[in-house]
Design an enzyme around this catalytic site. Structure first.
Site, PDB file in Angstrom:
ATOM      1  N   SER A 150       1.225  -1.122   0.153  1.00  0.00           N
ATOM      2  CA  SER A 150      -0.025  -0.080   0.310  1.00  0.00           C
ATOM      3  C   SER A 150       0.983   1.460  -0.185  1.00  0.00           C
ATOM      4  CB  SER A 150      -1.164  -0.134   1.103  1.00  0.00           C
ATOM      5  OG  SER A 150      -0.827   1.076   1.905  1.00  0.00           O
ATOM      6  N   SER A 151       0.088   2.373  -0.545  1.00  0.00           N
ATOM      7  CA  SER A 151       0.947   3.565  -0.586  1.00  0.00           C
ATOM      8  C   SER A 151       1.158   3.709   1.353  1.00  0.00           C
ATOM      9  CB  SER A 151       0.134   4.690  -1.304  1.00  0.00           C
ATOM     10  OG  SER A 151      -0.502   5.446  -0.952  1.00  0.00           O
ATOM     11  N   CYS A 152       0.394   3.535   1.477  1.00  0.00           N
ATOM     12  CA  CYS A 152       0.746   3.718   3.115  1.00  0.00           C
ATOM     13  C   CYS A 152       1.739   3.778   4.386  1.00  0.00           C
ATOM     14  CB  CYS A 152      -0.215   3.815   4.009  1.00  0.00           C
ATOM     15  SG  CYS A 152      -0.437   1.862   3.962  1.00  0.00           S
ATOM     16  N   TYR A 181      -0.962  -0.711  10.391  1.00  0.00           N
ATOM     17  CA  TYR A 181      -0.887  -1.528   8.889  1.00  0.00           C
ATOM     18  C   TYR A 181      -0.570  -1.708   8.117  1.00  0.00           C
ATOM     19  CZ  TYR A 181      -3.457  -2.563   4.236  1.00  0.00           C
ATOM     20  OH  TYR A 181      -3.192  -3.038   3.163  1.00  0.00           O
ATOM     21  N   LYS A 227       3.065  -4.263   6.129  1.00  0.00           N
ATOM     22  CA  LYS A 227       3.435  -4.215   5.062  1.00  0.00           C
ATOM     23  C   LYS A 227       5.008  -3.631   4.909  1.00  0.00           C
ATOM     24  CE  LYS A 227      -1.096  -4.870   3.280  1.00  0.00           C
ATOM     25  NZ  LYS A 227      -0.982  -6.199   2.136  1.00  0.00           N
ATOM     26  N   HIS A 241     -13.451   2.330   2.611  1.00  0.00           N
ATOM     27  CA  HIS A 241     -12.624   3.835   2.430  1.00  0.00           C
ATOM     28  C   HIS A 241     -13.411   4.926   1.400  1.00  0.00           C
ATOM     29  CE1 HIS A 241      -9.352   0.566   1.871  1.00  0.00           C
ATOM     30  NE2 HIS A 241      -8.388   1.795   3.017  1.00  0.00           N
TER      31      HIS A 241
HETATM   32  P1  GDP Z   1      -6.973   6.852   3.435  1.00  0.00           P
HETATM   33  O1  GDP Z   1      -6.516   7.077   2.111  1.00  0.00           O
HETATM   34  O2  GDP Z   1      -5.723   5.329   4.234  1.00  0.00           O
HETATM   35  O3  GDP Z   1      -7.248   8.490   4.170  1.00  0.00           O
HETATM   36  O4  GDP Z   1      -8.437   6.252   3.481  1.00  0.00           O
HETATM   37  P2  GDP Z   1      -9.294   6.478   3.552  1.00  0.00           P
HETATM   38  O5  GDP Z   1      -9.824   6.054   1.756  1.00  0.00           O
HETATM   39  O6  GDP Z   1     -10.211   5.873   4.297  1.00  0.00           O
HETATM   40  O7  GDP Z   1      -9.629   8.051   3.435  1.00  0.00           O
HETATM   41  C1  GDP Z   1      -9.563   8.681   2.395  1.00  0.00           C
HETATM   42  C2  GDP Z   1      -9.852  10.428   2.690  1.00  0.00           C
HETATM   43  O8  GDP Z   1     -11.303  10.918   2.959  1.00  0.00           O
HETATM   44  C3  GDP Z   1      -9.765  11.316   4.407  1.00  0.00           C
HETATM   45  O9  GDP Z   1      -9.159  12.844   4.326  1.00  0.00           O
HETATM   46  C4  GDP Z   1     -11.102  10.914   5.000  1.00  0.00           C
HETATM   47  O10 GDP Z   1     -11.168  11.465   6.192  1.00  0.00           O
HETATM   48  C5  GDP Z   1     -12.170  10.877   3.692  1.00  0.00           C
HETATM   49  N1  GDP Z   1     -13.430  10.739   4.282  1.00  0.00           N
HETATM   50  C6  GDP Z   1     -14.582  11.935   3.416  1.00  0.00           C
HETATM   51  N2  GDP Z   1     -15.328  11.396   3.830  1.00  0.00           N
HETATM   52  C7  GDP Z   1     -15.363  10.015   3.662  1.00  0.00           C
HETATM   53  C8  GDP Z   1     -15.392   8.956   4.255  1.00  0.00           C
HETATM   54  O11 GDP Z   1     -17.365   8.450   4.075  1.00  0.00           O
HETATM   55  N3  GDP Z   1     -15.236   7.439   4.120  1.00  0.00           N
HETATM   56  C9  GDP Z   1     -14.156   7.729   4.680  1.00  0.00           C
HETATM   57  N4  GDP Z   1     -13.405   6.041   4.935  1.00  0.00           N
HETATM   58  N5  GDP Z   1     -13.285   8.192   3.746  1.00  0.00           N
HETATM   59  C10 GDP Z   1     -13.962   9.288   4.351  1.00  0.00           C
END
Ligand code: GDP
Length: 290
Positions: free
Chosen positions: A89-91, A118, A122, A161
């Protein structure tokens, strides 16, 4: 599976899911590898989730992912000729890595805190893979995708996500005729999204390719803010309410844009635009979940 089963140069694909193999058991993991002895093993197994799941179930995210990766890699030690494509993952990259993030940024700084457990699992898998490459002549390729989305994703409200999360919640907001919709965080973070079939095509491409690179980024090269993403999804769903920001939720990483020039120069490029991929994903959601 959907993509590789149709690939011309792949004779057969042996699927393995939670139903047939318990990857927390070394014996079961070793058994399926010993019995099948595949030419290529693709490790896409993981406990995954969005920002809230990663930040809440921190212990499970590191412990379960370490077990899965350790068992798969240890059970593969005796098979140096089996090509392994190990998904990460990119994280794994440091929070302060320079964007676009090159593979060389690996292990050069501190991790982003919402998903560091996580990421550590990885990172450990990459280190085990590199050790097996050096010591036992393996051909393990660690493939680091940017944020993925598409059919069969987890569309739960809290553990998913951002794309499936917003689709699920906004579809409900439309159905319930809610006048307001809250996205998590400030809407300012930037993300790069890759449609799952594009990743599958990259994997097919790498099965064929003869590179000795052991760490490779894979992204779409398209970056968008969470706010703009929410407006795109609003248009696709046809939701007519207003979008607001719920800053009680974390933003996570402000930006994690991958430099995919290495895989691009090998000959693979992403084909599915975000607009097209979002439409396909919402259609799948309507047919299968809604
Ligand atoms: P990340 O890329 O590991 O941070 O994973 P996410 O896909 O869960 O979140 C990406 C970004 O989208 C973060 O800044 C979240 O706060 C924002 N976000 C906004 N609305 C949502 C939602 O409904 N679900 C999730 N998972 N993230 C959200």
């Amino acid at each position: 599976m959907r993509h590789l089963e149709k690939a011309e140069n792949i004779k057969s694909v042996i699927p393995s899911t939670r139903e047939d193999t318990d990857l927390f058991s070394f014996e079961e993991t070793k058994k399926i590898i010993d019995e099948n002895k595949p030419d290529c093993l693709i490790n896409a197994a993981a406990k995954v989730g969005g920002i809230m799941a990663n930040n809440t179930y921190r212990t499970e995210f590191i412990v379960e992912n370490l077990k899965i990766n350790l068992n798969i890699l240890e059970a593969s030690i005796l098979y140096p000729n089996m090509k392994i494509i190990n998904l990460g993952s990119s994280c794994i990259y440091p929070l302060n890595a320079k964007d676009p993030i090159k593979e060389e940024s690996f292990m050069t700084g501190e991790l982003e805190p919402t998903n560091s457990p996580y990421a550590m699992a990885k990172i450990s898998a990459i280190e085990i893979g590199r050790s097996m490459n050096t010591q036992y002549n393996h051909k393990i390729l660690n493939l680091m995708p940017t944020n993925l989305y598409g059919p069969n994703d987890n569309f739960s409200e809290n553990d998913s996500h951002v794309i499936p999360g917003i689709i699920q919640r906004m579809h409900q907001a439309k159905t319930n005729q809610n006048s307001k919709f809250k996205i998590w965080g400030s809407g300012k973070p930037l993300r790069e999204f890759l449609y799952v079939d594009d990743l599958a095509a990259a994997i097919e491409f790498l099965i064929e390719s003869d590179t000795n690179i052991d760490l490779l980024n894979v992204g779409s090269g398209e970056e968008i803010s969470i706010k703009e993403l929410a407006y795109k999804i609003k248009k696709i769903i046809g939701y007519e309410g207003d979008i607001e920001f719920d800053t009680k939720f974390p933003d996570g990483n402000p930006r994690k844009f991958l430099d995919s020039s290495k895989i691009n120069s090998l000959g693979w490029k992403s084909k599915i635009s975000l607009d097209h991929g979002l439409n396909l994903t919402y259609e799948w959601y309507l047919d299968n979940i809604a």
